[in-house]
Design an enzyme around this catalytic site. Structure first.
Site, PDB file in Angstrom:
ATOM      1  N   GLU A 259      -2.749   1.673   7.550  1.00 23.67           N
ATOM      2  CA  GLU A 259      -1.563   1.044   5.923  1.00 23.67           C
ATOM      3  C   GLU A 259      -3.612   0.874   5.649  1.00 23.67           C
ATOM      4  O   GLU A 259      -4.071   1.533   4.362  1.00 23.67           O
ATOM      5  CB  GLU A 259      -1.174   0.021   5.706  1.00 23.67           C
ATOM      6  CG  GLU A 259       0.186   0.420   5.325  1.00 23.67           C
ATOM      7  CD  GLU A 259       1.013   1.400   5.018  1.00 23.67           C
ATOM      8  OE1 GLU A 259       0.361   1.873   4.413  1.00 23.67           O
ATOM      9  OE2 GLU A 259       2.222   1.620   5.067  1.00 23.67           O
ATOM     10  N   GLU A 527       5.723  13.769  -1.209  1.00 19.34           N
ATOM     11  CA  GLU A 527       6.002  14.378  -0.184  1.00 19.34           C
ATOM     12  C   GLU A 527       6.154  15.589  -0.863  1.00 19.34           C
ATOM     13  O   GLU A 527       5.773  17.434  -0.796  1.00 19.34           O
ATOM     14  CB  GLU A 527       6.393  14.261   0.693  1.00 19.34           C
ATOM     15  CG  GLU A 527       6.335  13.165   1.864  1.00 19.34           C
ATOM     16  CD  GLU A 527       6.574  11.917   1.280  1.00 19.34           C
ATOM     17  OE1 GLU A 527       7.260  11.878   0.123  1.00 19.34           O
ATOM     18  OE2 GLU A 527       5.272  10.755   1.590  1.00 19.34           O
TER      19      GLU A 527
END
Ligand SMILES: *[C@@H]1O[C@H](CO)[C@@H](O)[C@H](O)[C@H]1NC(C)=O
Ligand SMILES: *[C@@H]1O[C@H](CO)[C@@H](O)[C@H](O)[C@H]1NC(C)=O
Ligand SMILES: CC(=O)N[C@H]1CO[C@H](CO)[C@@H](O)[C@@H]1O
Length: 631
Positions: A259, A527
């Site tokens: 992350e 996405e």
């Protein structure tokens, strides 16, 4: 994690036990059986790690009341519907059916015992941590920013040749709308949560999450390049000023290597390459150094979690009982780490990711597939679960992007990508009875006929890689990319909100729809629009802009609140039940890809840039200087 509850499950390797051989053998056998059993039936549905922090279904107690009063103006002025916000059942702690990412996130949150005695000394020993020790505030550089800019084939923001003739055009209006959404998202964050990691628009406050080791301002760092791109200059200056004055690296929590890399390092690197401002370069490198202890393992495969204070490392508790590193995590460092070396002159970063590549290149791959869990100690796969969605996804993405970023010189990445894609096609790609192409998930040979929202990036990836495939495969990959993207659009089109669910199935007679409410949420994920953007650039078929615009309208209608954008709990309900999170990737990815979809192809041209998995653009390594010649 569920596997832990299986009686007799032995997470540790039994070989080291001082027991009669026979018993060891039996133990091994039972371990193996349990492992297979676990692999086949007990492993949770995957969900990309990146999204752990998001806690899609964690409504705070009392939030319902807040949700009820939160109404917001609609794009077209219609009244917002009443928002009863029924209390989402908190995912039961012991409920094996509860959504995977929630379970994992909880594993992280609820870990209270210390990871073991840690000597401060190990920190210093952390490989490479001492290799680069410049004085505070400066990192030497031999990087020539001007020369780099002169090698770009296109101006960063495009030539905008048609700007004067298009002011009244539809596409101009659409782009301006998306820019307005970004300004609104940023200003809401700034007003209620500046410096916190993300905004909670219903409660109008900030949230730090627990993935970043105490680092703050994830939304600021994730927004920099999007603000720059949209020429929101004032807002960009606000963000930059915050990084200069308030983005401190002297934190001491536990952070996710992955992350921090994709959001913070990726965001800082992009901001540097776009502006040449030293502050971004220096902070990226210094933060990169803090991640190095993760690589201090027998194989060099990094563990998932770094302790910024002690410099110790560990794996996620839920990753095969803390024994495994995750493919999508250690496989999504390559792009950023090569740039850290380029901008610091310190080879340690590049060495780390080259070593990961080497391990993956040499290891046996079942049917050519890469399972999601690998032991950083033994270098063996810990189970045979393969996914192009959560836990696997961005590893594949980084292979093809490594090839492209190297200006097509990294032959190894190219080979690994096309080999992996062939294996995926052979074993995972399916066509439903209704004619929808999808990528299933593979559990040791058994298929789950489902696709996660996360896996929808693959349409764009396959399109991006089609051009460099073997001649006879190119048209096929273009078609495959278009088909997968169409399927993902169907998952949106078949919902009441025209936003897609977290996961959708193909084995229930009803296709491309979620089958449980726990999979029906939409948390502002990028996405699907990411794939629209790539497919648009490849085909210029107007359908992708139409589909992109449907998303814009749906976001405005169901996700916009008075104080920012929020995810929703159920895409099949026209009465939005907001989850009270404006995810950082909404600003980094969703809005950026939408904006690019309605822009000219030479804005962040794919000849010059690759996007990391958080949509931060990193430059292609052009070595010659046949660029357009300006900065
Ligand atoms: C980090 O440094 C800044 C400025 O030097 C200081 O204000 C801040 O309190 C420090 N934070 C921690 C966690 O030590
Ligand atoms: C770009 O290419 C040069 C020369 O091959 C290499 O030294 C450098 O590490 C590369 N940079 C990146 C970011 O890949
Ligand atoms: C600095 C540190 O804690 N390194 C540890 C990382 O993990 C490996 C493998 O378990 C340990 O051997 C290291 O000591």
């Amino acid at each position: 994690m569920l596997v832990r509850k299986v009686p007799g499950f032995v997470p540790a390797s039994p070989w080291g036990l001082r027991l009669p051989q026979k018993f060891v053998f039996l133990l091994f056998l039972s371990g193996l059986v349990t492992l297979c059993f676990g692999a086949l039936f007990l492993l949770p549905n995957s969900s990309r790690l990146k999204r752990l922090f998001l806690a899609p279904r964690t409504q705070q107690p009392g939030l319902e009341a807040v949700a009820q009063v939160a109404s917001h103006p609609r794009a077209h002025g219609q009244e917002s519907p009443p928002n009863p916000a029924p209390a989402a059942p908190a995912p039961g702690e012991d409920d094996p059916g509860s959504q995977a990412s929630s379970r994992r996130r909880k594993g992280w949150l609820r870990r209270t015992h210390p990871t073991g005695p840690r000597e401060e000394a190990t920190a210093a020993r952390g490989s490479g941590a001492t290799a680069l020790r410049p004085q505070e505030g400066s990192v030497p550089s031999s990087f020539d920013f001007k020369a780099f800019r002169s090698r770009l084939r296109h101006p960063v923001l495009g030539t905008r040749a048609d700007r004067s003739k298009e002011p009244q055009s539809l596409v101009h209006t659409q782009r301006e709308k998306i820019k307005e959404m970004m300004r609104f998202a940023w200003q809401s964050y700034k007003r209620y949560a500046m410096g916190k990691n993300e905004l909670r628009p219903l409660t109008r406050d900030g949230y730090e999450g627990n993935m970043f080791g105490g680092l703050s301002g994830a939304t600021v760092i994730d927004s920099l390049d999007t603000l720059y791109l949209m020429e929101l200059k004032e807002e960009f200056q606000e963000a930059k000023a915050w990084v200069e004055e308030s983005f401190h690296l002297n934190v001491s929590g536990e952070a996710s290597l992955f992350e921090v890399n994709i959001r913070y390092i990726g965001g800082l690197l992009s901001a540097f390459y776009l502006t040449g401002e030293e502050v971004f370069r220096i902070k990226a490198i210094k933060l990169g150094e803090k991640l190095l202890p993760a690589f201090d393992t027998p194989t060099g495969i990094p563990k998932g979690v770094v302790n910024f204070k002690s410099g110790s490392n560990r794996s996620w508790g839920w990753a095969m009982a803390g024994s495994s590193s995750i493919l999508a995590e250690f496989g999504s460092l390559h792009l950023e780490f090569l740039h850290l070396t380029q901008l610091s002159g310190n080879q340690v970063f590049a060495e780390k990711v080259r070593n990961i590549r080497k391990v993956l290149r040499e290891i046996d791959k079942p049917f050519g597939l890469y399972p999601n869990f690998l032991s950083p100690v033994s270098g063996n796969w810990m189970q045979h679960h393969v996914s192009v969605g959560g836990l696997g996804d961005s590893f594949y993405e980084y292979l093809i992007k490594s090839w492209l970023m190297s200006a097509k010189t990294d032959m190894e990445a190219k080979e690994m990508y096309y080999e992996a894609l062939e294996a995926i096609e052979t074993h995972l790609v399916n066509v439903s009875p209704g004619g929808l192409t999808y990528i299933a998930e593979w559990r040791g040979g058994i298929l789950d006929h489902k696709m996660g929202h996360l896996a929808c990036f693959s349409g764009g990836m396959i399109a991006l890689g089609a051009e460099d495939a073997k001649e006879e495969k190119r048209a096929h990959y273009r078609e495959l990319a278009a088909q997968i993207t169409k399927t993902c659009h169907e998952s949106y089109a078949r919902s009441d909100t025209k936003l897609g669910p977290e996961a959708f199935w193909f084995n229930s007679g009803r296709e491309a729809v979620a089958t449980q409410t726990s999979e029906s949420y939409y948390i502002l994920r990028p996405e699907v629009v990411e794939s629209y953007m790539y497919l648009w650039r490849q085909t210029h078929s107007p359908i992708y802009r139409e589909w992109g615009w449907e998303v814009v309208m749906a976001l405005e209608k169901y996700c916009r609140t008075e104080a920012g954008f929020s995810g929703i709990q159920d895409v099949y309900s026209k009465v939005p039940n907001h989850d009270n999170k404006q995810q950082t990737f909404f600003l980094a990815e969703t809005l950026k890809y939408l904006y690019l979809l309605f822009s000219e192809d030479d804005m962040l041209s794919l000849e010059d840039w690759v996007f990391n998995t958080e949509a931060h653009p990193l430059p292609v390594n052009h070595s010659d200087s046949s660029g357009w010649g300006g900065g």
